[in-house]
Design a protein around this motif. Structure first.
Motif, mmCIF file in Angstrom:
data_model
loop_
_atom_site.group_PDB
_atom_site.id
_atom_site.type_symbol
_atom_site.label_atom_id
_atom_site.label_comp_id
_atom_site.label_asym_id
_atom_site.label_seq_id
_atom_site.Cartn_x
_atom_site.Cartn_y
_atom_site.Cartn_z
ATOM 1 N N SER A 1 -11.595 -1.576 -9.276
ATOM 2 C CA SER A 1 -10.227 -2.672 -9.000
ATOM 3 C C SER A 1 -8.828 -2.003 -8.811
ATOM 4 C CB SER A 1 -10.882 -3.197 -9.785
ATOM 5 O OG SER A 1 -9.949 -4.666 -9.220
ATOM 6 N N GLU A 2 -8.004 -2.200 -7.621
ATOM 7 C CA GLU A 2 -6.768 -1.766 -7.714
ATOM 8 C C GLU A 2 -5.784 -3.096 -8.967
ATOM 9 O OE1 GLU A 2 -4.065 -2.777 -4.975
ATOM 10 O OE2 GLU A 2 -4.770 -3.628 -4.232
ATOM 11 N N LEU A 3 -6.210 -3.719 -9.332
ATOM 12 C CA LEU A 3 -5.091 -5.336 -9.468
ATOM 13 C C LEU A 3 -5.075 -4.689 -11.481
ATOM 14 C CD1 LEU A 3 -6.345 -8.608 -8.165
ATOM 15 C CD2 LEU A 3 -4.526 -7.464 -7.524
ATOM 16 N N PRO A 4 -5.498 -4.400 -12.108
ATOM 17 C CA PRO A 4 -5.300 -4.448 -13.069
ATOM 18 C C PRO A 4 -4.725 -2.527 -13.432
ATOM 19 C CG PRO A 4 -7.829 -4.674 -13.314
ATOM 20 C CD PRO A 4 -7.126 -4.601 -12.244
ATOM 21 N N VAL A 5 -4.578 -2.064 -12.771
ATOM 22 C CA VAL A 5 -4.012 -0.287 -12.249
ATOM 23 C C VAL A 5 -2.667 -1.055 -11.852
ATOM 24 C CG1 VAL A 5 -3.320 1.942 -12.035
ATOM 25 C CG2 VAL A 5 -5.946 1.073 -13.022
ATOM 26 N N LEU A 6 -2.214 -2.046 -10.812
ATOM 27 C CA LEU A 6 -1.211 -1.981 -10.037
ATOM 28 C C LEU A 6 0.076 -2.886 -11.040
ATOM 29 C CD1 LEU A 6 0.440 -2.423 -7.964
ATOM 30 C CD2 LEU A 6 -0.728 -4.412 -7.100
ATOM 31 N N VAL A 7 -1.347 -4.039 -12.105
ATOM 32 C CA VAL A 7 -0.347 -4.710 -12.571
ATOM 33 C C VAL A 7 0.649 -4.096 -14.115
ATOM 34 C CG1 VAL A 7 -0.027 -6.324 -14.484
ATOM 35 C CG2 VAL A 7 -0.976 -7.121 -12.174
ATOM 36 N N GLU A 8 -0.337 -2.816 -14.181
ATOM 37 C CA GLU A 8 0.621 -1.802 -15.540
ATOM 38 C C GLU A 8 1.495 -1.484 -14.665
ATOM 39 O OE1 GLU A 8 0.645 -1.061 -19.136
ATOM 40 O OE2 GLU A 8 -0.477 -2.533 -18.198
ATOM 41 N N VAL A 9 1.072 -0.511 -13.597
ATOM 42 C CA VAL A 9 2.633 0.179 -12.692
ATOM 43 C C VAL A 9 3.372 -0.699 -12.890
ATOM 44 C CG1 VAL A 9 3.270 1.815 -10.987
ATOM 45 C CG2 VAL A 9 0.510 2.452 -12.444
ATOM 46 N N THR A 10 3.385 -2.107 -11.435
ATOM 47 C CA THR A 10 4.387 -2.408 -11.445
ATOM 48 C C THR A 10 5.336 -3.474 -12.628
ATOM 49 O OG1 THR A 10 3.083 -3.015 -9.544
ATOM 50 C CG2 THR A 10 5.048 -5.168 -9.890
ATOM 51 N N ARG A 11 4.776 -4.193 -13.898
ATOM 52 C CA ARG A 11 5.181 -3.546 -15.293
ATOM 53 C C ARG A 11 6.076 -3.065 -15.373
ATOM 54 N NH1 ARG A 11 2.169 -6.992 -17.860
ATOM 55 N NH2 ARG A 11 1.078 -5.081 -19.000
ATOM 56 N N ALA A 12 5.882 -1.885 -14.924
ATOM 57 C CA ALA A 12 6.232 -0.089 -15.063
ATOM 58 C C ALA A 12 8.281 -0.115 -14.919
ATOM 59 C CB ALA A 12 5.901 0.621 -15.595
ATOM 60 N N TYR A 13 7.437 -0.478 -13.201
ATOM 61 C CA TYR A 13 8.832 -0.895 -12.128
ATOM 62 C C TYR A 13 9.299 -2.082 -12.537
ATOM 63 C CZ TYR A 13 11.006 -0.182 -7.716
ATOM 64 O OH TYR A 13 12.024 0.243 -6.824
ATOM 65 N N ALA A 14 9.186 -3.107 -13.324
ATOM 66 C CA ALA A 14 10.179 -3.797 -13.238
ATOM 67 C C ALA A 14 10.982 -3.694 -14.630
ATOM 68 C CB ALA A 14 9.110 -5.291 -14.198
ATOM 69 N N GLN A 15 10.502 -2.783 -15.626
ATOM 70 C CA GLN A 15 11.523 -2.546 -16.370
ATOM 71 C C GLN A 15 12.022 -1.796 -15.747
ATOM 72 O OE1 GLN A 15 8.704 -1.466 -19.248
ATOM 73 N NE2 GLN A 15 8.116 -3.548 -19.443
ATOM 74 N N PHE A 16 11.900 -0.711 -14.921
ATOM 75 C CA PHE A 16 13.592 0.294 -14.232
ATOM 76 C C PHE A 16 13.991 -0.890 -13.905
ATOM 77 C CE2 PHE A 16 13.543 1.422 -9.427
ATOM 78 C CZ PHE A 16 14.924 2.730 -10.002
ATOM 79 N N VAL A 17 13.745 -1.541 -12.861
ATOM 80 C CA VAL A 17 14.594 -2.799 -12.553
ATOM 81 C C VAL A 17 15.483 -2.919 -13.255
ATOM 82 C CG1 VAL A 17 15.319 -4.949 -11.221
ATOM 83 C CG2 VAL A 17 13.132 -3.435 -10.452
ATOM 84 N N GLN A 18 14.852 -3.453 -14.704
ATOM 85 C CA GLN A 18 15.727 -3.850 -15.747
ATOM 86 C C GLN A 18 16.418 -2.907 -16.444
ATOM 87 O OE1 GLN A 18 12.197 -5.187 -18.222
ATOM 88 N NE2 GLN A 18 13.536 -7.057 -18.529
ATOM 89 N N SER A 19 16.375 -1.870 -15.917
ATOM 90 C CA SER A 19 17.234 -0.897 -16.377
ATOM 91 C C SER A 19 18.107 -0.658 -15.518
ATOM 92 C CB SER A 19 16.258 0.927 -16.542
ATOM 93 O OG SER A 19 16.859 1.501 -17.018
ATOM 94 N N GLN A 20 18.121 -0.435 -14.421
ATOM 95 C CA GLN A 20 19.373 -0.188 -13.586
ATOM 96 C C GLN A 20 20.134 -1.416 -13.504
ATOM 97 O OE1 GLN A 20 18.980 1.176 -8.728
ATOM 98 N NE2 GLN A 20 17.504 2.487 -10.380
#
Length: 254
Positions: free
Chosen positions: A134-153
């Motif tokens: 299933s992609e969803l558990p992995v997708l959530v984790e990667v997308t949260r890392a991306y969210a913190q990239f947005v917070q950083s930028q």
């Protein structure tokens, strides 16, 4: 006066009743944020709802297909956020079998993990994510890392890290919850943009969080119910402005 001392693992590196989270500005917070407009009045909050982005990424169960999937997802996120945030610099993606701890933190992680690091997204890719059907558990984790990239930028990470506390551990914990619950909310914004759906998002918010972080999660993220509420607020609105945890009443970020 003390400086934040919590370990910054994920740093630098989604209607109705839920809208009440941000619709009660008269409720006072126990620890209001003062003198940090990068947190309370960040330009990110004026960004329109993210557009829907066609992202037909398919996760296979080989290293090559999983790598291609991760690259596609980050590319789709770059497209979505790049359409809304001025002067947005797309996230770079680094995928390795072994990372020197998330963002060179020194904390060893045995399985797969994703983190925001120096305005990029880093993934330690191991067999658990490769074999995942299933992609969803992995997708959530990667997308949260991306969210913190947005917070950083957008300067949020730096401003949060610079906060000072007058010996109040409870204050430090609350503001840490604000940061991480904001990342949950922005994760919801991103997943709505990508058109992903789930019957129950709650278990997915921590399904692929490395077990080595278990002892940190309550202090970082706060109550699971609040995490889910912020995630759903972001998901239901697709608006980054719905994710201003920094002005929310204390109970909403406990």
């Amino acid at each position: 006066m003390t400086i934040r001392r919590i370990f910054p693992v994920f740093l630098t590196a989604s209607a109705g009743a839920l809208a009440l989270l941000l619709s009660a500005p008269t409720a006072a917070s126990a620890y209001p944020i003062v003198g940090a407009p990068e947190l309370t009045h960040n330009p990110l909050y004026t960004v329109p709802a993210l557009p829907s982005v066609s992202c037909k990424a398919v996760k296979g169960t080989t290293k090559a297909s999983t790598t291609a999937y991760l690259k596609k997802i980050v590319g789709c996120l770059n497209t979505a956020w790049g359409k809304r945030v001025k002067e947005f610099v797309p996230a770079e993606l680094a995928i390795r079998n072994t990372l020197p701890g998330p963002c060179s933190s020194g904390l060893t992680v045995s399985g797969s993990a994703a983190t925001s690091c120096y305005r990029s997204v880093q993934v330690q890719l191991r067999s658990d994510w490769i074999r995942a059907s299933s992609e969803l558990p992995v997708l959530v984790e990667v997308t949260r890392a991306y969210a913190q990239f947005v917070q950083s930028q957008t300067g949020i990470s730096e401003a949060w890290w610079a906060l000072r506390y007058d010996g109040e551990e409870a204050e430090m914990n609350e503001q840490t919850h604000r940061f991480y619950q904001q990342s949950d909310c922005l994760t919801g914004v991103s997943l709505k943009s990508l058109g992903r759906m789930a019957r129950d998002w709650g278990p997915l918010l921590s399904a692929e969080t490395p077990k080595e972080y278990d002892r940190f999660i309550p202090k970082w993220y706060g109550k699971p119910a609040n995490r889910l509420a912020w995630f759903k607020t972001g998901y239901n609105t697709a608006k980054p402005g719905a994710c201003n945890t920094w002005k929310a009443p204390s109970p909403k970020v406990a």
